[in-house]
Design an enzyme around this catalytic site. Structure first.
Site, PDB file in Angstrom:
ATOM      1  N   GLU A 267       0.873  -1.183   0.000  1.00 17.09           N
ATOM      2  CA  GLU A 267       0.000   0.000   0.000  1.00 17.09           C
ATOM      3  C   GLU A 267       0.906   1.227   0.000  1.00 17.09           C
ATOM      4  O   GLU A 267       1.134   1.836   1.035  1.00 17.09           O
ATOM      5  CB  GLU A 267      -0.970  -0.025   1.188  1.00 17.09           C
ATOM      6  CG  GLU A 267      -0.343  -0.440   2.491  1.00 17.09           C
ATOM      7  CD  GLU A 267      -1.306  -0.468   3.675  1.00 17.09           C
ATOM      8  OE1 GLU A 267      -2.491  -0.766   3.470  1.00 17.09           O
ATOM      9  OE2 GLU A 267      -0.844  -0.175   4.782  1.00 17.09           O
ATOM     10  N   CYS A 268       1.416   1.556  -1.175  1.00 12.79           N
ATOM     11  CA  CYS A 268       2.391   2.637  -1.302  1.00 12.79           C
ATOM     12  C   CYS A 268       1.702   3.958  -1.624  1.00 12.79           C
ATOM     13  O   CYS A 268       0.732   3.998  -2.373  1.00 12.79           O
ATOM     14  CB  CYS A 268       3.388   2.313  -2.411  1.00 12.79           C
ATOM     15  SG  CYS A 268       4.447   0.921  -1.999  1.00 12.79           S
ATOM     16  N   GLY A 269       2.237   5.011  -1.045  1.00 15.22           N
ATOM     17  CA  GLY A 269       1.765   6.355  -1.356  1.00 15.22           C
ATOM     18  C   GLY A 269       2.862   7.121  -2.067  1.00 15.22           C
ATOM     19  O   GLY A 269       2.883   7.246  -3.293  1.00 15.22           O
ATOM     20  N   ARG A 270       3.804   7.586  -1.275  1.00 16.94           N
ATOM     21  CA  ARG A 270       4.879   8.438  -1.779  1.00 16.94           C
ATOM     22  C   ARG A 270       5.551   7.903  -3.046  1.00 16.94           C
ATOM     23  O   ARG A 270       5.777   8.630  -4.012  1.00 16.94           O
ATOM     24  CB  ARG A 270       5.947   8.591  -0.682  1.00 16.94           C
ATOM     25  CG  ARG A 270       7.097   9.502  -1.020  1.00 16.94           C
ATOM     26  CD  ARG A 270       8.191   9.432   0.047  1.00 16.94           C
ATOM     27  NE  ARG A 270       7.637   9.343   1.376  1.00 16.94           N
ATOM     28  CZ  ARG A 270       7.286  10.397   2.114  1.00 16.94           C
ATOM     29  NH1 ARG A 270       7.503  11.599   1.672  1.00 16.94           N
ATOM     30  NH2 ARG A 270       6.751  10.229   3.308  1.00 16.94           N
ATOM     31  N   CYS A 345       4.283  34.743   7.598  1.00 17.57           N
ATOM     32  CA  CYS A 345       4.937  35.512   8.651  1.00 17.57           C
ATOM     33  C   CYS A 345       5.367  34.578   9.776  1.00 17.57           C
ATOM     34  O   CYS A 345       4.932  34.724  10.922  1.00 17.57           O
ATOM     35  CB  CYS A 345       3.984  36.575   9.174  1.00 17.57           C
ATOM     36  SG  CYS A 345       3.323  37.577   7.844  1.00 17.57           S
TER      37      CYS A 345
HETATM   38  C1  LIG Z   1       0.837   6.452   5.210  1.00 18.59           C
HETATM   39  C2  LIG Z   1       0.622   5.010   5.139  1.00 18.59           C
HETATM   40  C3  LIG Z   1       0.975   4.307   3.989  1.00 18.59           C
HETATM   41  C4  LIG Z   1       1.675   4.934   2.820  1.00 18.59           C
HETATM   42  O1  LIG Z   1       2.971   5.293   3.189  1.00 18.59           O
HETATM   43  P1  LIG Z   1       4.035   5.795   2.098  1.00 18.59           P
HETATM   44  O2  LIG Z   1       5.221   6.094   2.924  1.00 18.59           O
HETATM   45  O3  LIG Z   1       3.467   7.010   1.452  1.00 18.59           O
HETATM   46  O4  LIG Z   1       4.245   4.693   1.134  1.00 18.59           O
HETATM   47  C5  LIG Z   1       0.678   2.956   3.938  1.00 18.59           C
HETATM   48  N1  LIG Z   1       0.066   2.322   4.983  1.00 18.59           N
HETATM   49  C6  LIG Z   1      -0.280   2.983   6.104  1.00 18.59           C
HETATM   50  C7  LIG Z   1      -0.940   2.242   7.197  1.00 18.59           C
HETATM   51  C8  LIG Z   1      -0.008   4.326   6.229  1.00 18.59           C
HETATM   52  O5  LIG Z   1      -0.329   4.968   7.349  1.00 18.59           O
END
Ligand SMILES: *Cc1c(COP(=O)(O)O)cnc(C)c1O
Length: 402
Positions: A267-270, A345
């Protein structure tokens, strides 16, 4: 990047307001996510953790290439459903309310990542009341020891997951409820990791723990969620996480540990959306103060909080513009160190501190790279009531509309 520069040139030509834009390269995003998911071993599934960037255009662009969305609120469940009624959604995060759990069950969330024993009891009760059987993974905060001590979410006291010392109690409790189906475990222990070998070592530990528990308590292990946390190297853009080596070694690990029948969830985001985003801002002042040079841009960390939040110098590129509209001399900084700040500011409104530049003038544009994840989404947009940036989504016309 060429496309992005062309867009900035067009914005600059209009010349009514200083440039202040988020620009997302959706063609790049497609290519990147496609290649990341294509190289995964067969029993792995990629979900997108939408908290990194939940703009609808981003979600719609990644959707065809991923298995589904990882969400952490009922609001995010709804965003996933707005993209596709049937897309698989997995639901994590500490502190889910009864209303959220109920809503998520009714929205057919595929897996619940249970973060505490109290949450487990509430979910079992709500599912029973709704006459549903819901699938869960227990989110575990492992005790270690780990191959390296730089974990962020686990291996130390945090608000995330169930302490490894209580996991067996949680397993037994899960198995006792008719309304719950325990399908495996969730581990998200690390953030912004750049070392693919360390990531493999961690996943190895996850495999061993999950197997031990499923054998001891005799339930079939269907899923292991290995979390996100694949990093982006902000200090050297050419040295990124080696995804191809990682997926090759992961295949070997899966074979060695005989995990082919377990579905491995990422479950990747970044790692998915960071590189498609740019925050482009025009220099509106340059000044010396107590021996230091400050470059003030049109915008601020209320648009792009990531560098402050991570306490790093954010990578950027300079785009020079010859045009100078004023009758007086143009202020220039050359061959020196500067600190790039925004319009807020507060002394914390800093994007990069004491960074070397060749030449930078008022009216030039600074483009921050890797702004597609945890950029706009984590920022406090209305602090000081400056205008919001434009959001531009670049996409080649791929098909003629009928
Ligand atoms: C934030 C989060 C992710 C995604 O993390 P990345 O560092 O963006 O890959 C995946 N799983 C959980 C539970 C998270 O809190």
């Amino acid at each position: 990047m060429k496309k992005v520069i062309e867009v900035i040139e067009r914005l600059k030509e209009k010349n009514d307001e200083p440039v202040c834009s988020y620009i997302y390269d959706l063609d790049h995003l497609k290519k990147h996510v496609e290649s990341v998911t294509r190289t995964l071993p067969q029993n792995c599934r990629m979900y997108y953790a939408m908290k990194a960037n939940s703009e609808e255009r981003i979600l719609r662009t990644v959707h065809p290439y991923i298995e589904g969305f990882e969400v952490a609120s009922i609001g995010e469940v709804k965003k996933a459903r707005a993209v596709n009624q049937n897309v698989p959604v997995i639901f994590g995060g500490p502190g889910k309310t009864d209303k959220e759990l109920t809503g998520a069950i009714l929205e057919d969330v595929k897996l619940f990542h249970v973060e505490s024993i109290h949450e487990l009891k509430r979910l079992a009760m709500i599912a029973e009341y709704l006459n549903k059987k819901v699938s869960i993974l227990l989110r575990v905060n492992l005790r270690g020891p780990f191959p390296s001590a730089t974990l962020h979410m686990a291996g130390r006291p945090t608000q995330f997951g169930i302490d490894e010392a209580q996991v067996e109690e949680a397993i037994q409790l899960s198995l006792s409820y008719q309304s719950l189906q325990l399908e495996g475990f969730h581990f998200h222990s690390i953030s912004n990791n750049l070392d693919h070998e360390r990531h493999i070592e961690l996943i190895h530990i996850y495999f061993q723990k999950a197997k031990q528990w499923s054998q001891k308590y005799e339930f079939p292990l269907m899923y292991i969620n290995v979390g996100g946390g694949i990093g982006v190297n902000f200090s050297d853009l050419h040295q990124q996480f080696n995804w191809n080596h990682f997926t090759g070694e992961l295949q070997q690990l899966i074979d060695r540990e005989k995990m082919q029948t377990v579905t491995i969830i990422f479950e990747c985001g970044r790692f998915l959306t960071s590189s498609c985003g740019y925050y482009a801002v025009e220099v509106i002042d340059i000044k010396e103060n107590h021996g230091k040079t400050f470059v003030v841009i049109c915008g601020g960390t209320q648009h792009f909080r990531l560098p402050v939040s991570w306490q790093h110098n954010h990578p950027f590129e300079l785009i020079p513009f010859a045009n100078w509209p004023y009758p007086f001399e143009r202020k220039t900084a050359a061959n020196q160190e500067v600190t790039i700040v925004g319009q807020l500011c507060t002394p914390k409104d800093v994007f990069a501190k004491d960074v070397s530049i060749n030449q930078l003038r008022i009216g030039d544009v600074i483009v921050f790279h890797y702004a597609g994840a945890y950029g706009w989404s984590i920022s406090h947009h209305d602090f000081l009531s400056h205008p919001h940036p434009q959001h531009l989504f670049l996409e080649r016309e791929t098909a003629l509309k009928a």
